[in-house]
Motif scaffolding. Structure first.
Motif, PDB file in Angstrom:
ATOM      1  N   LEU A   1      32.306  56.966 -30.240  1.00  0.00           N
ATOM      2  CA  LEU A   1      31.983  57.692 -31.459  1.00  0.00           C
ATOM      3  C   LEU A   1      30.664  58.436 -31.245  1.00  0.00           C
ATOM      4  O   LEU A   1      29.721  57.878 -30.675  1.00  0.00           O
ATOM      5  N   VAL A   2      30.619  59.677 -31.710  1.00  0.00           N
ATOM      6  CA  VAL A   2      29.406  60.493 -31.625  1.00  0.00           C
ATOM      7  C   VAL A   2      29.058  60.946 -33.037  1.00  0.00           C
ATOM      8  O   VAL A   2      29.898  61.532 -33.735  1.00  0.00           O
ATOM      9  N   ALA A   3      27.842  60.659 -33.465  1.00  0.00           N
ATOM     10  CA  ALA A   3      27.396  61.033 -34.806  1.00  0.00           C
ATOM     11  C   ALA A   3      26.959  62.495 -34.825  1.00  0.00           C
ATOM     12  O   ALA A   3      26.413  63.019 -33.843  1.00  0.00           O
TER      13      ALA A   3
ATOM     14  N   GLY B   1      16.846  56.008 -40.330  1.00  0.00           N
ATOM     15  CA  GLY B   1      16.790  56.943 -41.442  1.00  0.00           C
ATOM     16  C   GLY B   1      17.546  58.226 -41.202  1.00  0.00           C
ATOM     17  O   GLY B   1      17.230  59.260 -41.800  1.00  0.00           O
ATOM     18  N   THR B   2      18.549  58.191 -40.314  1.00  0.00           N
ATOM     19  CA  THR B   2      19.322  59.402 -40.014  1.00  0.00           C
ATOM     20  C   THR B   2      20.804  59.090 -40.146  1.00  0.00           C
ATOM     21  O   THR B   2      21.523  59.013 -39.159  1.00  0.00           O
ATOM     22  N   ARG B   3      21.258  58.884 -41.366  1.00  0.00           N
ATOM     23  CA  ARG B   3      22.663  58.586 -41.596  1.00  0.00           C
ATOM     24  C   ARG B   3      23.519  59.788 -41.190  1.00  0.00           C
ATOM     25  O   ARG B   3      23.262  60.923 -41.616  1.00  0.00           O
ATOM     26  N   PRO B   4      24.575  59.579 -40.379  1.00  0.00           N
ATOM     27  CA  PRO B   4      25.406  60.711 -39.952  1.00  0.00           C
ATOM     28  C   PRO B   4      26.174  61.319 -41.120  1.00  0.00           C
ATOM     29  O   PRO B   4      26.558  60.623 -42.063  1.00  0.00           O
ATOM     30  N   GLU B   5      26.406  62.605 -41.036  1.00  0.00           N
ATOM     31  CA  GLU B   5      27.257  63.273 -42.016  1.00  0.00           C
ATOM     32  C   GLU B   5      28.711  63.318 -41.556  1.00  0.00           C
ATOM     33  O   GLU B   5      29.633  63.339 -42.371  1.00  0.00           O
ATOM     34  N   GLN B   6      28.909  63.353 -40.223  1.00  0.00           N
ATOM     35  CA  GLN B   6      30.254  63.440 -39.656  1.00  0.00           C
ATOM     36  C   GLN B   6      30.286  62.687 -38.343  1.00  0.00           C
ATOM     37  O   GLN B   6      29.247  62.285 -37.805  1.00  0.00           O
ATOM     38  N   MET B   7      31.511  62.510 -37.812  1.00  0.00           N
ATOM     39  CA  MET B   7      31.696  61.837 -36.530  1.00  0.00           C
ATOM     40  C   MET B   7      32.710  62.615 -35.687  1.00  0.00           C
ATOM     41  O   MET B   7      33.595  63.298 -36.208  1.00  0.00           O
ATOM     42  N   VAL B   8      32.575  62.467 -34.365  1.00  0.00           N
ATOM     43  CA  VAL B   8      33.594  62.876 -33.411  1.00  0.00           C
ATOM     44  C   VAL B   8      34.031  61.620 -32.672  1.00  0.00           C
ATOM     45  O   VAL B   8      33.184  60.838 -32.224  1.00  0.00           O
ATOM     46  N   ALA B   9      35.357  61.410 -32.572  1.00  0.00           N
ATOM     47  CA  ALA B   9      35.894  60.201 -31.928  1.00  0.00           C
ATOM     48  C   ALA B   9      36.618  60.577 -30.635  1.00  0.00           C
ATOM     49  O   ALA B   9      37.273  61.631 -30.556  1.00  0.00           O
ATOM     50  N   TYR B  10      36.487  59.711 -29.636  1.00  0.00           N
ATOM     51  CA  TYR B  10      37.162  59.896 -28.353  1.00  0.00           C
ATOM     52  C   TYR B  10      37.844  58.590 -27.959  1.00  0.00           C
ATOM     53  O   TYR B  10      37.287  57.504 -28.183  1.00  0.00           O
ATOM     54  N   VAL B  11      39.005  58.686 -27.332  1.00  0.00           N
ATOM     55  CA  VAL B  11      39.617  57.555 -26.629  1.00  0.00           C
ATOM     56  C   VAL B  11      39.922  58.042 -25.213  1.00  0.00           C
ATOM     57  O   VAL B  11      40.527  59.109 -25.030  1.00  0.00           O
ATOM     58  N   CYS B  12      39.466  57.308 -24.214  1.00  0.00           N
ATOM     59  CA  CYS B  12      39.563  57.739 -22.819  1.00  0.00           C
ATOM     60  C   CYS B  12      40.197  56.626 -21.998  1.00  0.00           C
ATOM     61  O   CYS B  12      39.689  55.497 -21.984  1.00  0.00           O
ATOM     62  N   GLN B  13      41.285  56.937 -21.317  1.00  0.00           N
ATOM     63  CA  GLN B  13      41.949  55.942 -20.475  1.00  0.00           C
ATOM     64  C   GLN B  13      42.872  56.644 -19.497  1.00  0.00           C
ATOM     65  O   GLN B  13      43.559  57.600 -19.853  1.00  0.00           O
TER      66      GLN B  13
ATOM     67  N   ARG C   1      25.293  57.898 -30.148  1.00  0.00           N
ATOM     68  CA  ARG C   1      26.583  57.749 -29.499  1.00  0.00           C
ATOM     69  C   ARG C   1      26.866  56.273 -29.295  1.00  0.00           C
ATOM     70  O   ARG C   1      25.957  55.511 -28.940  1.00  0.00           O
ATOM     71  N   ALA C   2      28.103  55.876 -29.511  1.00  0.00           N
ATOM     72  CA  ALA C   2      28.477  54.470 -29.334  1.00  0.00           C
ATOM     73  C   ALA C   2      29.751  54.397 -28.509  1.00  0.00           C
ATOM     74  O   ALA C   2      30.683  55.179 -28.723  1.00  0.00           O
ATOM     75  N   ARG C   3      29.787  53.461 -27.554  1.00  0.00           N
ATOM     76  CA  ARG C   3      30.961  53.294 -26.697  1.00  0.00           C
ATOM     77  C   ARG C   3      31.357  51.831 -26.656  1.00  0.00           C
ATOM     78  O   ARG C   3      30.504  50.938 -26.655  1.00  0.00           O
TER      79      ARG C   3
ATOM     80  N   SER D   1      39.472  45.229 -35.185  1.00  0.00           N
ATOM     81  CA  SER D   1      38.126  44.649 -35.210  1.00  0.00           C
ATOM     82  C   SER D   1      37.182  45.416 -34.291  1.00  0.00           C
ATOM     83  O   SER D   1      36.001  45.599 -34.602  1.00  0.00           O
ATOM     84  N   ALA D   2      37.707  45.909 -33.149  1.00  0.00           N
ATOM     85  CA  ALA D   2      36.859  46.679 -32.239  1.00  0.00           C
ATOM     86  C   ALA D   2      36.447  48.004 -32.875  1.00  0.00           C
ATOM     87  O   ALA D   2      35.286  48.431 -32.768  1.00  0.00           O
ATOM     88  N   ALA D   3      37.372  48.668 -33.542  1.00  0.00           N
ATOM     89  CA  ALA D   3      37.032  49.923 -34.219  1.00  0.00           C
ATOM     90  C   ALA D   3      35.994  49.688 -35.319  1.00  0.00           C
ATOM     91  O   ALA D   3      35.063  50.490 -35.498  1.00  0.00           O
ATOM     92  N   HIS D   4      36.132  48.570 -36.031  1.00  0.00           N
ATOM     93  CA  HIS D   4      35.151  48.242 -37.067  1.00  0.00           C
ATOM     94  C   HIS D   4      33.774  48.002 -36.455  1.00  0.00           C
ATOM     95  O   HIS D   4      32.758  48.493 -36.973  1.00  0.00           O
ATOM     96  N   GLN D   5      33.723  47.247 -35.370  1.00  0.00           N
ATOM     97  CA  GLN D   5      32.444  46.985 -34.713  1.00  0.00           C
ATOM     98  C   GLN D   5      31.786  48.274 -34.251  1.00  0.00           C
ATOM     99  O   GLN D   5      30.577  48.471 -34.416  1.00  0.00           O
ATOM    100  N   LEU D   6      32.584  49.167 -33.664  1.00  0.00           N
ATOM    101  CA  LEU D   6      32.024  50.402 -33.128  1.00  0.00           C
ATOM    102  C   LEU D   6      31.447  51.269 -34.242  1.00  0.00           C
ATOM    103  O   LEU D   6      30.307  51.748 -34.158  1.00  0.00           O
TER     104      LEU D   6
END
Length: 498
Positions: free
Chosen positions: A58-60, A104-116, A73-75, A87-92
């Motif tokens: 996930l990228v904020a 103090g920088t709450r995201p307004e939007q996200m970009v999601a990736y799945v890579c495999q 960014r979270a992976r 549960s993994a999606a919730h944790q991420l």
């Protein structure tokens, strides 16, 4: 965060990384605008600093004057069991939001990736279809946090697919090809801005893992001999300080050897050269000697300047020598490697090394404190100041005893324990505190020397008893929450933060 698809946990950890600057920022404030799914797919390795494998990301995005900019960014590794996806999606999603809000920088939007990459018999399109429910779970979890996912992409087999774009012209059913690495405008801007892509996490971890070669048995035998000689000496106050001086003097000699070694090209070749410059007996003495907390803390002072590079190479080499049943002993050199990497500005290697240290020993306090501090984006200078002060206070009283390049390891007089008896003895604990005196959970894996419950003679002291170093206390107080929240083994541990 723990990768649920791995039984060992930390080898495929997730991470959450800060990133407040616009992508492509340089001395001339160059910025790149990304508008299409293709440009977003091409940006992922530059956002993370490596090419993700088997990953959900996930990228904020933050709004600045009507223009979006990248944030945290979270992976997280993709769980093999689909039952764990929710549960993994919730944790991420929750982990990235928590880190963002803390700053103090709450995201307004996200970009999601799945890579495999495809499994045998699969195609990239098969992967895209199989991971579609996971991408939807990421969108749902972000929606619950009132942050919409504006794009969700699948990257596989050199192609990408958009889960949000319905137009076949730009996102055909068979996917669109990724551009050649390093050929896009973004790649040129990232290179100009000093942003590097360092391959994959698997390649990074390989530098810190024992190699399965014929030399592993020789190293294990050397560790057995070193345990017979050093463990009894470390366990008693009368000789513990002497072992510390011998360990640090030998480490300094090896670092000097590394500093003057002939350079070679390529990371793998450089690691092989470092391995060749370190004989088994030396590695064994250093690995066992660093199990003492005080010795390890003194070694942590080699964290900057001309000492940092050779020290980091030495800690990597020692981690590669923790073979067989001595895997738990890798916690000390891995923690030192993570600390030096973080101190010198390499947050990526720092997080991986510290996560691997916690995998080797989940109760290793120094690794937990550094891991949390690194993940929360704290400035390592506060810890460096403490270590500099302690080092300056010791120098007048130091009388370091020189140790030869191949100092022999001699067993103590009296009863000579066998190798199996040595492994069953209590490894000198590196940390203190009542939590570490409790019995450890039973495990079916082989136990290295000293698992944490050996009895000592009356009047003897455990290595590591006493007060923690000021550096560890500083990390603890700067870390905010208790380290137990995020660094225990299991599904709930976070591996980084925004």
């Amino acid at each position: 965060m723990t990768n649920h698809s791995e039984t060992t946990g930390p080898s495929e950890n997730g991470d959450i990384t800060g990133g407040a600057e616009p992508l492509g920022r340089s001395a001339h404030d160059t910025q790149i605008t990304l508008r299409t799914p293709a440009e977003l797919a091409d940006a992922l390795p530059y956002l993370l600093g490596y090419r993700p494998e088997d990953s959900m990301v996930l990228v904020a995005l933050h709004d600045r004057g009507g223009r979006g900019r990248f944030g945290g960014r979270a992976r997280l590794g993709i769980p093999a069991n689909k039952d764990d996806w929710e549960s993994a999606a919730h944790q991420l999603a929750q982990g990235l939001m928590t880190g963002s809000e803390r700053r103090g920088t709450r995201p307004e939007q996200m970009v999601a990736y799945v890579c495999q990459e495809p499994a045998p018999g699969e195609t990239g399109r098969d992967v895209m279809q199989r991971l579609a429910p996971l991408a939807q779970l990421l969108r749902t979890e972000c929606g619950r946090l009132d942050v919409p996912v504006i794009e969700a992409l699948c990257v596989s087999e050199g192609r990408f697919w958009s889960y949000c774009c319905p137009a076949d012209e730009c996102c055909p059913p068979d996917g669109a090809p990724m551009g050649l690495p390093g050929t896009s405008v973004l790649a040129a801007a990232a290179t100009y801005a000093g942003i590097q892509v360092r391959g994959t996490l698997r390649e990074l971890r390989a530098r810190l893992q024992p190699r399965e070669t014929g030399a592993a048995l020789e190293q294990e035998t050397a560790l057995d001999r070193a345990g017979m000689a050093l463990v009894p000496r470390i366990l008693y106050d009368a000789s513990r300080a002497e072992v510390a001086e011998e360990t640090l003097a030998l480490a300094e000699r090896i670092m000097s050897r590394y500093a003057t070694a002939t350079p070679v090209s390529g990371i793998h070749q450089a690691d092989l050269r470092d391995d060749a410059l370190l004989v088994h007996e030396e590695a064994a003495m250093l690995i066992l000697g660093l199990q003492d907390r005080t010795t390890r803390d003194r070694a942590a002072a080699w964290m900057e300047g001309d000492e940092a590079g050779p020290a980091l190479r030495l800690w990597r080499a020692l981690a590669r020598r923790c073979v067989g049943p001595y895997g738990e002993h890798a916690a000390a050199p891995l923690t030192l490697a993570g600390w030096v990497a973080w101190s010198t500005g390499d947050d990526l290697e720092a997080r991986e090394a510290l996560a691997m240290a916690l995998g080797a020993d989940p109760e290793y306090l120094f690794a937990r404190l550094l891991h949390q501090a690194c993940n929360e984006g704290l400035d390592p200078e506060s810890i460096r100041r403490c270590l500099r002060t302690e080092r300056a206070g010791r120098e007048p009283a130091d009388s370091t005893q020189a140790v030869g390049d191949t100092a022999p390891v001699e067993p103590v007089a009296g009863h000579e324990p066998t190798a199996s008896e040595t492994r069953d003895r209590h490894r000198p604990r590196t940390e203190d505190g009542p939590d570490l005196r409790r019995p450890r959970p039973t495990s079916t894996r082989p136990r290295p020397t000293g698992a944490g419950h050996t009895r000592t003679r009356p009047g003897s002291s455990r290595p590591g008893d006493g007060t923690r170093t000021r550096a560890a206390e500083k990390s603890d107080t700067r870390g905010g929450r208790t380290a137990r929240e995020d660094t225990r083994t299991g599904k709930g541990r976070r591996e980084g933060d925004e």
